[in-house]
Design an enzyme around this catalytic site. Sequence first.
Site, mmCIF file in Angstrom:
data_model
loop_
_atom_site.group_PDB
_atom_site.id
_atom_site.type_symbol
_atom_site.label_atom_id
_atom_site.label_comp_id
_atom_site.label_asym_id
_atom_site.label_seq_id
_atom_site.Cartn_x
_atom_site.Cartn_y
_atom_site.Cartn_z
ATOM 1 N N MET A 170 44.332 -52.221 19.589
ATOM 2 C CA MET A 170 45.148 -53.166 18.804
ATOM 3 C C MET A 170 44.300 -54.102 17.952
ATOM 4 O O MET A 170 44.757 -54.597 16.930
ATOM 5 C CB MET A 170 46.002 -54.016 19.735
ATOM 6 C CG MET A 170 47.159 -53.233 20.294
ATOM 7 S SD MET A 170 48.124 -54.250 21.371
ATOM 8 C CE MET A 170 48.712 -55.466 20.206
ATOM 9 N N ILE A 171 43.050 -54.350 18.384
ATOM 10 C CA ILE A 171 42.256 -55.319 17.624
ATOM 11 C C ILE A 171 41.523 -54.670 16.447
ATOM 12 O O ILE A 171 41.002 -55.355 15.582
ATOM 13 C CB ILE A 171 41.251 -56.101 18.512
ATOM 14 C CG1 ILE A 171 40.140 -55.207 19.063
ATOM 15 C CG2 ILE A 171 41.952 -56.825 19.641
ATOM 16 C CD1 ILE A 171 38.962 -55.997 19.620
ATOM 17 N N ARG A 172 41.458 -53.340 16.438
ATOM 18 C CA ARG A 172 40.736 -52.735 15.313
ATOM 19 C C ARG A 172 41.642 -51.929 14.365
ATOM 20 O O ARG A 172 41.242 -51.625 13.248
ATOM 21 C CB ARG A 172 39.574 -51.877 15.813
ATOM 22 C CG ARG A 172 39.972 -50.605 16.510
ATOM 23 C CD ARG A 172 38.770 -49.699 16.800
ATOM 24 N NE ARG A 172 39.240 -48.332 16.931
ATOM 25 C CZ ARG A 172 38.518 -47.316 17.348
ATOM 26 N NH1 ARG A 172 37.267 -47.491 17.665
ATOM 27 N NH2 ARG A 172 39.034 -46.101 17.428
ATOM 28 N N MET A 225 36.607 -54.706 23.020
ATOM 29 C CA MET A 225 35.616 -53.716 22.570
ATOM 30 C C MET A 225 34.219 -54.321 22.526
ATOM 31 O O MET A 225 34.060 -55.536 22.383
ATOM 32 C CB MET A 225 35.990 -53.190 21.201
ATOM 33 C CG MET A 225 37.058 -52.136 21.304
ATOM 34 S SD MET A 225 37.298 -51.324 19.752
ATOM 35 C CE MET A 225 38.262 -49.935 20.310
ATOM 36 N N VAL A 247 33.142 -52.448 14.131
ATOM 37 C CA VAL A 247 33.946 -53.551 14.652
ATOM 38 C C VAL A 247 33.154 -54.327 15.711
ATOM 39 O O VAL A 247 33.346 -55.518 15.899
ATOM 40 C CB VAL A 247 35.300 -53.021 15.193
ATOM 41 C CG1 VAL A 247 35.141 -52.326 16.527
ATOM 42 C CG2 VAL A 247 36.313 -54.139 15.302
ATOM 43 N N ASP A 248 32.203 -53.637 16.379
ATOM 44 C CA ASP A 248 31.414 -54.284 17.436
ATOM 45 C C ASP A 248 30.396 -55.289 16.882
ATOM 46 O O ASP A 248 29.795 -56.025 17.649
ATOM 47 C CB ASP A 248 30.624 -53.242 18.232
ATOM 48 C CG ASP A 248 31.519 -52.338 19.060
ATOM 49 O OD1 ASP A 248 32.730 -52.590 19.094
ATOM 50 O OD2 ASP A 248 30.993 -51.387 19.659
ATOM 51 N N GLY A 263 31.003 -36.901 15.463
ATOM 52 C CA GLY A 263 30.378 -35.576 15.557
ATOM 53 C C GLY A 263 30.405 -34.833 14.224
ATOM 54 O O GLY A 263 30.590 -35.431 13.163
ATOM 55 N N THR A 315 26.376 -43.383 11.912
ATOM 56 C CA THR A 315 26.554 -42.901 10.535
ATOM 57 C C THR A 315 25.298 -43.166 9.715
ATOM 58 O O THR A 315 24.877 -42.334 8.902
ATOM 59 C CB THR A 315 27.758 -43.624 9.885
ATOM 60 O OG1 THR A 315 28.892 -43.459 10.737
ATOM 61 C CG2 THR A 315 28.064 -43.083 8.510
HETATM 62 N N1 ATP Z 1 21.111 -39.576 15.076
HETATM 63 C C1 ATP Z 1 22.051 -39.054 14.287
HETATM 64 N N2 ATP Z 1 21.729 -38.163 13.322
HETATM 65 C C2 ATP Z 1 22.660 -37.633 12.518
HETATM 66 N N3 ATP Z 1 23.976 -37.953 12.589
HETATM 67 C C3 ATP Z 1 24.368 -38.822 13.517
HETATM 68 C C4 ATP Z 1 23.432 -39.431 14.411
HETATM 69 N N4 ATP Z 1 24.117 -40.265 15.230
HETATM 70 C C5 ATP Z 1 25.414 -40.175 14.849
HETATM 71 N N5 ATP Z 1 25.565 -39.320 13.821
HETATM 72 C C6 ATP Z 1 26.815 -38.954 13.148
HETATM 73 O O1 ATP Z 1 27.380 -40.109 12.525
HETATM 74 C C7 ATP Z 1 28.792 -40.084 12.639
HETATM 75 C C8 ATP Z 1 29.301 -41.377 13.212
HETATM 76 O O2 ATP Z 1 28.578 -41.733 14.399
HETATM 77 P P1 ATP Z 1 29.282 -42.546 15.593
HETATM 78 O O3 ATP Z 1 30.464 -41.780 16.085
HETATM 79 O O4 ATP Z 1 28.234 -42.898 16.553
HETATM 80 O O5 ATP Z 1 29.897 -43.828 14.895
HETATM 81 P P2 ATP Z 1 29.201 -45.048 14.181
HETATM 82 O O6 ATP Z 1 28.842 -44.681 12.811
HETATM 83 O O7 ATP Z 1 28.107 -45.561 15.046
HETATM 84 O O8 ATP Z 1 30.407 -46.070 14.078
HETATM 85 P P3 ATP Z 1 31.072 -46.966 15.233
HETATM 86 O O9 ATP Z 1 30.011 -47.266 16.252
HETATM 87 O O10 ATP Z 1 31.524 -48.180 14.508
HETATM 88 O O11 ATP Z 1 32.199 -46.198 15.761
HETATM 89 C C9 ATP Z 1 29.152 -38.867 13.464
HETATM 90 O O12 ATP Z 1 29.593 -37.839 12.612
HETATM 91 C C10 ATP Z 1 27.856 -38.487 14.157
HETATM 92 O O13 ATP Z 1 27.754 -37.091 14.381
HETATM 93 O O1 F6P Z 2 37.824 -44.211 21.176
HETATM 94 P P1 F6P Z 2 36.961 -44.091 19.967
HETATM 95 O O2 F6P Z 2 37.712 -44.085 18.694
HETATM 96 O O3 F6P Z 2 35.996 -42.962 20.048
HETATM 97 O O4 F6P Z 2 36.124 -45.414 19.840
HETATM 98 C C1 F6P Z 2 35.848 -46.337 20.810
HETATM 99 C C2 F6P Z 2 34.590 -47.089 20.439
HETATM 100 O O5 F6P Z 2 34.514 -47.383 19.073
HETATM 101 C C3 F6P Z 2 34.173 -48.737 18.855
HETATM 102 O O6 F6P Z 2 35.329 -49.415 18.455
HETATM 103 C C4 F6P Z 2 33.130 -48.872 17.782
HETATM 104 O O7 F6P Z 2 31.957 -48.228 18.138
HETATM 105 C C5 F6P Z 2 33.683 -49.225 20.226
HETATM 106 O O8 F6P Z 2 33.949 -50.588 20.433
HETATM 107 C C6 F6P Z 2 34.460 -48.354 21.170
HETATM 108 O O9 F6P Z 2 33.751 -48.135 22.358
#
Ligand code: ATP
Ligand code: F6P
Length: 468
Positions: free
Chosen positions: A390-392, A274, A230-231, A176, A203
Amino acid sequence: MASSPYQNAESESENKFTFAIPNIKLQPLTHLKDYIPNLQTHPSPLDTNPFFRPLSEFYITPSDVILRHILHDFTGTFPTSGPNLAYHRAGPRKQIHFEPGHVRAAIVTCGGLCPGMNTVIKELVVGLWELYGVREIYGVRAGYRGFYSTEAVALNPKMVHEWHRKGGTVLETARGGFDLDKIVNAIQDRGFNQVYIIGGDGTMRGMVQIFNEIKRRKLNIAVAGIPKTVDNDVGIIDKSFGFQTAVEMAQQAINAAHTEAESAVNGIGLVKLMGRSTGHIALNATLSSRDVDCCLIPENDFYLEGKGGLFEFLDIRLKDNGHAVLVVAEGAGQDIIPRDDQSHVAEKDESGNPVFLDVGGWLKSELKKWWERDHPKELFTVKYIDPTYMIRAVPANATDNLYCTLLAHSAIHGAMAGYTGFVCGPINGNYAYIPVEEVAKAKNPVNTRDHKWAWFRSIANQPDFARS
Ligand SMILES: Nc1ncnc2c1ncn2[C@@H]1O[C@H](COP(=O)(O)OP(=O)(O)OP(=O)(O)O)[C@@H](O)[C@H]1O
Ligand SMILES: O=P(O)(O)OC[C@H]1O[C@](O)(CO)[C@@H](O)[C@@H]1O
Ligand SMILES: [Mg+2]
């Protein structure tokens, strides 16, 4: 003289090549000079680095590309859809855009943890410092929100010396908090002119907006992305860093589940791994372990009762072997788990990702109900293991550590050369610069029509859960 596959090979812009090889499309790579005219270039400091002493072939030129598809059918039927895409090769350029003394670099980590994040940060710091002589390098704390809500931390090689041995991210991460104006204003106000963004699909979607806004404001700021998940759910690249480490860690949980199951009468070992929308961790851990009887992933729907269902399959397995091991990815079965009144509307995390119902806990209880109903007089045990974090939350293994270093160096070379809006990553084993818009859209589901999935099913005899 052999004719060059490229025309305009001396052209200024990397995007102006016309390919003489038919049916290849070169993907664009934005340079700061594309929207800021008359920018200076400088010889790379690697020219005078006593450890490098580069020969002419050391540097990557604009005509060096990597092809997306290496599988070809000479009859022309494969690849089937559209032209083969080519990407600019990552690596050092002879002429760079940024004078090292004028660089102010920022590094940020976003989203969930992944083994190797600290290695990428460390190698960005050490690489900028040692390869190019940059001295102003800052860590932005706690994800995107950190740009505007906290002071960045100055980093140097001494500080990060041991970071590759630690899991997690020393910079902290968060979900967020994405506020485009606040983020770009903060980047501008703090004088950052190179921004390194480490994160997953979400991101990268945020990075697209940051890059476009920086371009709209015509700012001399390079934005480089390093894919982290990690996924392994980011497309185009071969695989994401930390994924192999996570698969390795998952073996411990599967081994424990197998031992528990084997040591019980009608024992089932159940492991939840995960994988929000992709089952790569579950499938790869299953294939490496060879002790798994059934693997449930989001890409392949399943059902419990009746002909061809999970219970029928496990019944046979328990009769034949006396035990069974079941691996389930967290995103599997979400459509068939009943939601109670409170969770009727799927919960979302701060980034807007769905928060999943616990498929492992639900399966455990359904398995018990099934056994009590169908075999009330017989012993039965389900041991449920959820090794989720534990895996990440572990340091990267040796392979991932090396991979993280190459990613960091690729990102540095690209940004120092003045490229922007790119994500670096390996395609068919070679490091490329991929437009961030493309990475933000690309998905990487498990292909349930390919050899790997069929191979697993042929070993386990797992049903395909296709209702006839
Ligand atoms: N469509 C979007 N536009 C702008 N910012 C976004 C959008 N989607 C996600 N973000 C921002 O990117 C950051 C990371 O997003 P998210 O929590 O979905 O993790 P991620 O980058 O997909 O990584 P992971 O899936 O590995 O946890 C957050 O700060 C989120 O607010
Ligand atoms: O509990 P958190 O830190 O929000 O993340 C959990 C999620 O993050 C990931 O590790 C990566 O997107 C997913 O496999 C899992 O659902
Ligand atoms: Mg994600």
